[in-house]
Every structure is written in structure tokens, then in C-alpha cells.
Design an enzyme around this catalytic site. Sequence first.
Site, mmCIF file in Angstrom:
data_model
loop_
_atom_site.group_PDB
_atom_site.id
_atom_site.type_symbol
_atom_site.label_atom_id
_atom_site.label_comp_id
_atom_site.label_asym_id
_atom_site.label_seq_id
_atom_site.Cartn_x
_atom_site.Cartn_y
_atom_site.Cartn_z
ATOM 1 C CD GLU A 117 -9.830 -6.903 -7.720
ATOM 2 O OE1 GLU A 117 -10.828 -7.229 -6.966
ATOM 3 O OE2 GLU A 117 -9.617 -5.636 -7.904
ATOM 4 C CB CYS A 137 -14.700 -14.347 -9.413
ATOM 5 S SG CYS A 137 -15.543 -13.028 -9.731
HETATM 6 P P1 NDP Z 1 -6.535 -18.365 -14.145
HETATM 7 O O1 NDP Z 1 -5.768 -17.327 -13.034
HETATM 8 O O2 NDP Z 1 -6.439 -19.174 -14.721
HETATM 9 O O3 NDP Z 1 -5.871 -16.974 -15.407
HETATM 10 C C1 NDP Z 1 -6.143 -15.805 -15.889
HETATM 11 C C2 NDP Z 1 -5.362 -14.891 -16.537
HETATM 12 O O4 NDP Z 1 -3.884 -14.951 -16.176
HETATM 13 C C3 NDP Z 1 -5.775 -15.478 -18.346
HETATM 14 O O5 NDP Z 1 -5.714 -14.678 -18.626
HETATM 15 C C4 NDP Z 1 -4.645 -16.299 -18.111
HETATM 16 O O6 NDP Z 1 -3.821 -16.360 -19.335
HETATM 17 C C5 NDP Z 1 -3.040 -15.732 -17.345
HETATM 18 N N1 NDP Z 1 -2.128 -16.220 -16.901
HETATM 19 C C6 NDP Z 1 -1.799 -17.742 -16.565
HETATM 20 N N2 NDP Z 1 -0.494 -17.805 -16.118
HETATM 21 C C7 NDP Z 1 0.038 -16.143 -16.271
HETATM 22 C C8 NDP Z 1 1.113 -16.151 -15.936
HETATM 23 N N3 NDP Z 1 1.908 -16.923 -15.671
HETATM 24 N N4 NDP Z 1 1.438 -15.024 -15.755
HETATM 25 C C9 NDP Z 1 0.574 -13.734 -15.813
HETATM 26 N N5 NDP Z 1 -1.281 -14.041 -16.378
HETATM 27 C C10 NDP Z 1 -1.096 -15.379 -16.951
HETATM 28 O O7 NDP Z 1 -7.813 -17.750 -13.824
HETATM 29 P P2 NDP Z 1 -8.931 -17.682 -15.131
HETATM 30 O O8 NDP Z 1 -8.928 -17.579 -16.483
HETATM 31 O O9 NDP Z 1 -9.065 -19.449 -14.759
HETATM 32 O O10 NDP Z 1 -10.646 -17.250 -14.534
HETATM 33 C C11 NDP Z 1 -10.916 -17.463 -12.755
HETATM 34 C C12 NDP Z 1 -10.380 -17.073 -12.031
HETATM 35 O O11 NDP Z 1 -10.648 -15.857 -12.109
HETATM 36 C C13 NDP Z 1 -11.117 -18.075 -10.312
HETATM 37 O O12 NDP Z 1 -10.031 -17.925 -9.318
HETATM 38 C C14 NDP Z 1 -12.296 -16.703 -10.587
HETATM 39 O O13 NDP Z 1 -12.483 -16.631 -8.987
HETATM 40 C C15 NDP Z 1 -11.340 -15.737 -10.704
HETATM 41 N N6 NDP Z 1 -12.439 -13.906 -11.305
HETATM 42 C C16 NDP Z 1 -11.788 -13.023 -9.481
HETATM 43 C C17 NDP Z 1 -12.711 -11.825 -9.889
HETATM 44 C C18 NDP Z 1 -11.925 -11.072 -9.085
HETATM 45 O O14 NDP Z 1 -13.131 -9.807 -9.422
HETATM 46 N N7 NDP Z 1 -12.011 -10.919 -7.992
HETATM 47 C C19 NDP Z 1 -13.498 -11.684 -11.307
HETATM 48 C C20 NDP Z 1 -13.368 -13.261 -12.697
HETATM 49 C C21 NDP Z 1 -12.652 -14.193 -11.886
HETATM 50 P P3 NDP Z 1 -3.980 -18.054 -19.650
HETATM 51 O O15 NDP Z 1 -5.861 -18.325 -20.360
HETATM 52 O O16 NDP Z 1 -4.042 -18.110 -21.220
HETATM 53 O O17 NDP Z 1 -3.826 -18.867 -19.326
#
Ligand code: NDP
Length: 517
Positions: free
Chosen positions: A247, A281
Site C-alpha cells: 500500500e 496517502c
Molecule cells: P516510509 O516508506 O518511509 O516507511 C514506511 C515504513 O517502512 C516505516 O515503518 C519504515 O520504518 C519502514 N521501512 C523503512 N525502510 C525499510 C526497509 N528497507 N525495509 C522495511 N521497512 C522499511 O513511509 P512513511 O512512514 O514516510 O509514510 C509515508 C508514506 O506512506 C507516503 O508515501 C504515503 O503515501 C504512504 N501511505 C500509504 C498508504 C496506503 O494505504 N496506500 C496509507 C498511508 C501512508 P522507519 O520509519 O523506522 O524508517
Amino acid sequence: MTTTVDAPVEAAAERPATFDSLNPRTGDVVGTYPIHTAEDVAAAVARARASAAWWAGLGFEGRKEVLDQWRAVLARRLAQLVDVVHRETGKPHGDAQLEIALAIDHVAWAASHAGKVLGRKRVSAGLMLANQAASVEYLPLGVVGVIGPWNYPVFTPMGSIAYALAAGNTVVFKPSEYTPGVGTWLADSLREVSPHHDLLQVVTGFGDTGSALCRAEVDKVAFTGSTATGKRVMAACAERLTPVVIEAGGKDAMLVDEDADVEAAADAAAWGAFANAGQTCTGIERVYVHEKVHDAFLEALTRRARGLRSAADVDAPIGPMTMPSQLQVIRRHIDDALAKGGRAVVGGADAVGERFVQPTVLVDVPEDSEAVCEETFGPTVTVRKVRSMEEAVTLTNAGRYGLGSAVFSASRGEELARRLRTGMTAINSVISFAAVPGLPFGGVGDSGFGRIHGPDGLREFTYAKAVTRTRFKAPLNLTTFDRTPEQDAQVATLMAVIHGRATQFPKLRRPRRSSGR
Ligand code: NDP
């Protein structure tokens, strides 16, 4: 603060074993959490595995009882959880309450519909295998890893957690580094209801912890976050052929037709674009308005945007940016739009402060600018005049994302909605599809794949199990070396009877002649 994973915090003196979660309004420390290593993650997954058989064995009714108790705890402690969300994300209390209320609805829906959606169903075995009783049911995968973002730290991961649990899986959840307290609170609240089983555990830390979860022995990973991280998650999951739901981000458009209720459209656009400081999002980031109502719409949206503000006080309708690094992205998109000939009718280059971004409405922005093509994830919106809704559809579908969209039209909302290449469309509202538990949630293109919520969301965390049972000895047994040439001839005859007449059907497809009556 407690976590549900016993991390060797003291033992690991040579590495930074903890990190702080900060209040983005004030910069104060909200809590301190362990940085879980790959070994910690593997141990959590092993504990989840040990509880998975018990949980699956409870059956739909048994699991519903536990999940119903959990949602009662969530509802009773709403104010406490609202406060944790408020402190870790900076969002207003009312917004935090709304996302939790909707999440509770999803827990209720998933728990009460799992049996009907996933339970065993008879399937026709067809004429050839008339002696078989055929059935399908959807069985739990085992352990699901959930990786969530910070922007809706309850609602978003709950769309995976509740459905994975209701389907009979146990869950290991890695919340964002910005919201570890919310994730921990959720896991602790379920443990109160089911203290002896590891149904939902939290592992905290940074990207490495999430990456370790992808490489651990989980049976599926449900990822919500940016498209870029989604690709890394897929690559990590590929090592063990672990299936994934992605997502990812969006660049949702709103279309405003010539017969739309312009005031209602402007009101919805303002909320869709600026609520949660644009960190949604499925937030509205671009609007295509029919030329006949463009000026009235822009005036109404401008009026509303000017009445809003993003500030530290609790009465401010818009809070801070939760993730400081997003400020640079927003600034870059605004600068790029202005450099390419765009104009800011509200906000603009000065709107981006140190933690707060003021609502910004941009016009005359070329379609190839970053503010139109890339996810901004801030309280900004572009408005473009179009000559027709056909043009609006074409521009909407030109983007690489395909998460949600909105259409404001009095007469052809359904028709336009079906032509938009997005997983979800709201007609005469914004984002409402996310709040209907029975509807699937997810996108196409760079917005990812797979679905959470609704029946599809339940099935996402299962595998389909097909079973056939021989009811009586068939006169025509096809799966034996004793099959005779006469029986092969009978098969050929049967094929001609069942399927052979299909070639005559095109005649029936000719347009019917009008009777003239
Ligand atoms: P990120 O992609 O930066 O992070 C998402 C999660 O992935 C966090 O828990 C992060 O941990 C973790 N993560 C980071 N690097 C890795 C890796 N290499 N392997 C596995 N996990 C990893 O997104 P954001 O948290 O900044 O959220 C915003 C984004 O989420 C926006 O693009 C938004 O559009 C999207 N979003 C989509 C939704 C949907 O349903 N389609 C709903 C809500 C948001 P850490 O924070 O510790 O780096």
C-alpha cells in the site's frame, strides 16, 4: 514505557540500543524504545509462530470473541490512545480520535465477517466430475509481518492487523520510527485481552528492523509506506519468496464537473488537501475543474484555505509536519511549480516554516512539474482549468500513481469514476471509501497492489484451499489406466454436447432489430 518484545537493551552496550520518539509540535521526548535487531525480530516471529496454531484453532467465533473484547478496550481507552497519537504525530486531538474510531470499526467488521467470507463453501464440480463434492475455504497463512507508516499510525496498520488476525494469523508489527509508542500501545492493549498468547507483538527501530522483518520467517508482509521503500520491501521479501501487499503513495486528483455543487466541492477539496497537514496517502493533491465553474471553485477554495492555519496551539485546525525531512520535499515542489510559471493564490514559497506548513493553493502549474507528478505529502494543492471532463480524466490517468480519486458531478459521477485508473473513487465526497469497512482499499501502478479492508482484505491474509471428495463411484472414471477407448469416445461426445454449441452463439450477439413498437 513497555514493549512486547524483550529486547536485550542492556546487553548491547556497543551499539545504540534505543531511540527517542519526539513530539513534533514541541520537540520533547515522548518515549524511548529499543532498536530491535534481526535476532530480536526472529525471536518475535518464533513466538508468533508458537501462538499461531492456537489462534487458528480457536475458529471464527473464538477469534471474534477476543477481537470484540479488544475493540471494547480500544473504545474505553480512546482518550488515552488519542493522546499518544497526538503527542507522536502532532495531529489535532479530533483528527486522532477520528482515525481511531474508524480503525475500531474495521476491527468489528473483520471479526464479524471473517467466517462468512473465509469459511468453507460448496462449489459445483461440473458435469464431467459429477461424483465429486467440491469445496473451497480460506485458511490462515500463519505469521504476518505488518510494516506501517506514521501518518495514520492506528488506522493504517489496523487495516492489515485486524484483517490478518480475524483471518487466523498472528502478527508482528513494525511501526514507523516516528510512532513507536502508538504501535506499542496497540500491542499492549491486545495483550490485556489475551495475556498468554503472542497475537500481536511490536518490534521497534528504523528501516533495518523493518528489513529484518521482511527477511524473517513470516508468511506474508503487509507494507504501507512510500513507493520507494515498497520496492525495497519487495526485494527483501523475494529472498524467501514471501508474498507481499504493498500500500504505497498516491497523487490523488479531484475532478469538478460543470454541474457540480461548487461550494461542496471546494469544502471537500480543502479538507482533502489540508487535513492532517496533507500527510494523507489519499489526500487531494491536484484538482481539475471544468472551465464553466473554475473561477467560482477557485474563489471558494481560496476563501477556505485562507481561513485555515497550521500552528502549535491545540486549537489550530492543522498540526505540524510529523517528519521533518518532508519539509524539503514540500519546499522543492512549491519552488519547482513557481519556477515553471505557476502561481500561488494562497501560501507559496513562504508557507514552509520550520515545523509548520501553511495551506497552499497553486494554479497554472505545468503538468510535468513535481507538484503535479510526485507525491507532495504536505498541505498543498494544484488547481487546473479544463475544457471538458474527458480532459480531466486523461490528465488524472496520466500519473504513475493510482490510489484514490474524487469526482464532484451532479449527473455523471459513476460514469467518470469508472474511467479513472485508481483503486478507489469517492463521488461528491473525499476519502469516504477508506471508512467503509466492506470495501477493498488499495491502488494500482506506483500506488502498489493487493487489497486491505473488506472481503478482499480478509482473503489477502489467507491461502485458498480447494478440496474434492468422491461421493460415489463414477460410471466414467477419467483418472485410471483402466480407461477404455469407448470411454474416451464418451468424453468427446460429452465435450460436443457441453461446449460444441458455443460456436453458434455469435449469431445471438447480433444487435436486436427494433420491433418498431
Ligand atoms: P516510509 O516508506 O518511509 O516507511 C514506511 C515504513 O517502512 C516505516 O515503518 C519504515 O520504518 C519502514 N521501512 C523503512 N525502510 C525499510 C526497509 N528497507 N525495509 C522495511 N521497512 C522499511 O513511509 P512513511 O512512514 O514516510 O509514510 C509515508 C508514506 O506512506 C507516503 O508515501 C504515503 O503515501 C504512504 N501511505 C500509504 C498508504 C496506503 O494505504 N496506500 C496509507 C498511508 C501512508 P522507519 O520509519 O523506522 O524508517
